[in-house]
Design a protein around this motif. Structure first.
Motif, PDB file in Angstrom:
ATOM      1  N   MET A 147       0.836  -1.175   0.000  1.00 12.37           N
ATOM      2  CA  MET A 147       0.000   0.000   0.000  1.00 12.37           C
ATOM      3  C   MET A 147       0.885   1.244   0.000  1.00 12.37           C
ATOM      4  O   MET A 147       1.854   1.339   0.731  1.00 12.37           O
ATOM      5  N   ILE A 148       0.541   2.189  -0.841  1.00 12.63           N
ATOM      6  CA  ILE A 148       1.291   3.432  -0.932  1.00 12.63           C
ATOM      7  C   ILE A 148       0.537   4.518  -0.178  1.00 12.63           C
ATOM      8  O   ILE A 148      -0.638   4.755  -0.427  1.00 12.63           O
ATOM      9  N   VAL A 149       1.217   5.152   0.759  1.00 12.22           N
ATOM     10  CA  VAL A 149       0.593   6.192   1.559  1.00 12.22           C
ATOM     11  C   VAL A 149       0.800   7.561   0.924  1.00 12.22           C
ATOM     12  O   VAL A 149      -0.115   8.379   0.882  1.00 12.22           O
ATOM     13  N   HIS A 150       1.983   7.812   0.429  1.00 10.41           N
ATOM     14  CA  HIS A 150       2.306   9.079  -0.224  1.00 10.41           C
ATOM     15  C   HIS A 150       2.808   8.793  -1.628  1.00 10.41           C
ATOM     16  O   HIS A 150       3.396   7.751  -1.884  1.00 10.41           O
ATOM     17  N   GLN A 151       2.611   9.729  -2.518  1.00 14.24           N
ATOM     18  CA  GLN A 151       3.111   9.631  -3.877  1.00 14.24           C
ATOM     19  C   GLN A 151       4.260  10.614  -4.049  1.00 14.24           C
ATOM     20  O   GLN A 151       4.333  11.630  -3.378  1.00 14.24           O
ATOM     21  N   THR A 152       5.122  10.313  -5.002  1.00 15.39           N
ATOM     22  CA  THR A 152       6.221  11.194  -5.343  1.00 15.39           C
ATOM     23  C   THR A 152       5.925  11.811  -6.700  1.00 15.39           C
ATOM     24  O   THR A 152       5.579  11.102  -7.639  1.00 15.39           O
ATOM     25  N   ASP A 158      -1.760  13.555  -2.783  1.00 18.33           N
ATOM     26  CA  ASP A 158      -2.560  13.363  -3.987  1.00 18.33           C
ATOM     27  C   ASP A 158      -2.072  14.251  -5.128  1.00 18.33           C
ATOM     28  O   ASP A 158      -1.340  15.219  -4.922  1.00 18.33           O
ATOM     29  N   TYR A 159      -2.504  13.903  -6.329  1.00 21.42           N
ATOM     30  CA  TYR A 159      -2.078  14.607  -7.530  1.00 21.42           C
ATOM     31  C   TYR A 159      -2.547  16.059  -7.534  1.00 21.42           C
ATOM     32  O   TYR A 159      -1.787  16.954  -7.922  1.00 21.42           O
ATOM     33  N   GLU A 160      -3.772  16.307  -7.140  1.00 20.70           N
ATOM     34  CA  GLU A 160      -4.322  17.669  -7.194  1.00 20.70           C
ATOM     35  C   GLU A 160      -3.465  18.647  -6.399  1.00 20.70           C
ATOM     36  O   GLU A 160      -3.206  19.764  -6.848  1.00 20.70           O
ATOM     37  N   MET A 161      -3.039  18.252  -5.219  1.00 18.54           N
ATOM     38  CA  MET A 161      -2.197  19.137  -4.398  1.00 18.54           C
ATOM     39  C   MET A 161      -0.837  19.339  -5.060  1.00 18.54           C
ATOM     40  O   MET A 161      -0.317  20.455  -5.113  1.00 18.54           O
ATOM     41  N   ALA A 162      -0.243  18.266  -5.582  1.00 19.86           N
ATOM     42  CA  ALA A 162       1.054  18.385  -6.247  1.00 19.86           C
ATOM     43  C   ALA A 162       0.952  19.298  -7.466  1.00 19.86           C
ATOM     44  O   ALA A 162       1.824  20.135  -7.702  1.00 19.86           O
ATOM     45  N   ALA A 175       2.364  18.615 -12.455  1.00 20.50           N
ATOM     46  CA  ALA A 175       3.002  17.549 -11.687  1.00 20.50           C
ATOM     47  C   ALA A 175       2.829  16.226 -12.423  1.00 20.50           C
ATOM     48  O   ALA A 175       1.834  16.009 -13.109  1.00 20.50           O
ATOM     49  N   VAL A 176       3.829  15.346 -12.268  1.00 18.07           N
ATOM     50  CA  VAL A 176       3.792  14.013 -12.869  1.00 18.07           C
ATOM     51  C   VAL A 176       4.199  13.007 -11.799  1.00 18.07           C
ATOM     52  O   VAL A 176       5.221  13.188 -11.123  1.00 18.07           O
ATOM     53  N   ASP A 177       3.410  11.948 -11.651  1.00 20.88           N
ATOM     54  CA  ASP A 177       3.743  10.880 -10.722  1.00 20.88           C
ATOM     55  C   ASP A 177       5.052  10.230 -11.178  1.00 20.88           C
ATOM     56  O   ASP A 177       5.161   9.757 -12.307  1.00 20.88           O
ATOM     57  N   CYS A 178       6.058  10.233 -10.316  1.00 23.44           N
ATOM     58  CA  CYS A 178       7.361   9.672 -10.697  1.00 23.44           C
ATOM     59  C   CYS A 178       7.832   8.616  -9.703  1.00 23.44           C
ATOM     60  O   CYS A 178       9.029   8.326  -9.622  1.00 23.44           O
ATOM     61  N   LEU A 179       6.899   8.027  -8.975  1.00 21.07           N
ATOM     62  CA  LEU A 179       7.257   7.041  -7.953  1.00 21.07           C
ATOM     63  C   LEU A 179       8.037   5.867  -8.535  1.00 21.07           C
ATOM     64  O   LEU A 179       8.945   5.346  -7.904  1.00 21.07           O
ATOM     65  N   GLN A 180       7.721   5.458  -9.751  1.00 23.77           N
ATOM     66  CA  GLN A 180       8.362   4.290 -10.360  1.00 23.77           C
ATOM     67  C   GLN A 180       9.511   4.655 -11.303  1.00 23.77           C
ATOM     68  O   GLN A 180       9.961   3.825 -12.080  1.00 23.77           O
TER      69      GLN A 180
END
Length: 110
Positions: free
Chosen positions: A1-6, A23-27, A41-46
């Motif tokens: 489970m992922i709690v925070h996103q990068t 969340d994405y909206e805040m980023a 913003a772009v999700d870059c966790l992976q």
């Protein structure tokens, strides 16, 4: 489970910052508030992207000293890696069954 996103904060195709957000909206809000309305913003966790990298047409790139861009490798999640390995194992098992069958046919002289 992922709690925070990068998230990578992008402006003019360049990664200007990397943040952790719930969340994405805040980023995305932070990107626009900090770097202007064309930023996002772009999700870059992976992805192992860094500040100063490029983001072009949905792909992160590291820029080498000679100016050449190389794509940043996607690092699958554990669940994705397990799914890929399970799929590969199924294919290999099918090949093994076929090989065993062919070996039996040959040993029987058929």
């Amino acid at each position: 489970m992922i709690v925070h996103q990068t998230y990578a904060l992008i402006h003019n195709n360049e990664v200007l910052n990397i943040i952790v957000s719930e969340d994405y909206e805040m980023a995305n809000f932070i990107a626009r508030a900090t770097y202007g309305s064309s930023s996002f913003a772009v999700d870059c966790l992976q992805y192992h992207c860094c500040i100063g990298d490029s983001y072009i047409d949905g792909t992160f790139y590291h820029t080498k000293e000679n100016g050449e861009n190389t794509p940043v490798e996607y690092v699958p999640t554990e669940a994705q890696a397990i799914e890929m390995l399970t799929s590969e194992m199924t294919v290999m098992n099918e090949y093994l069954v076929e090989l065993d069958y062919q070996t039996a046919i040959l040993s029987l002289g058929l």
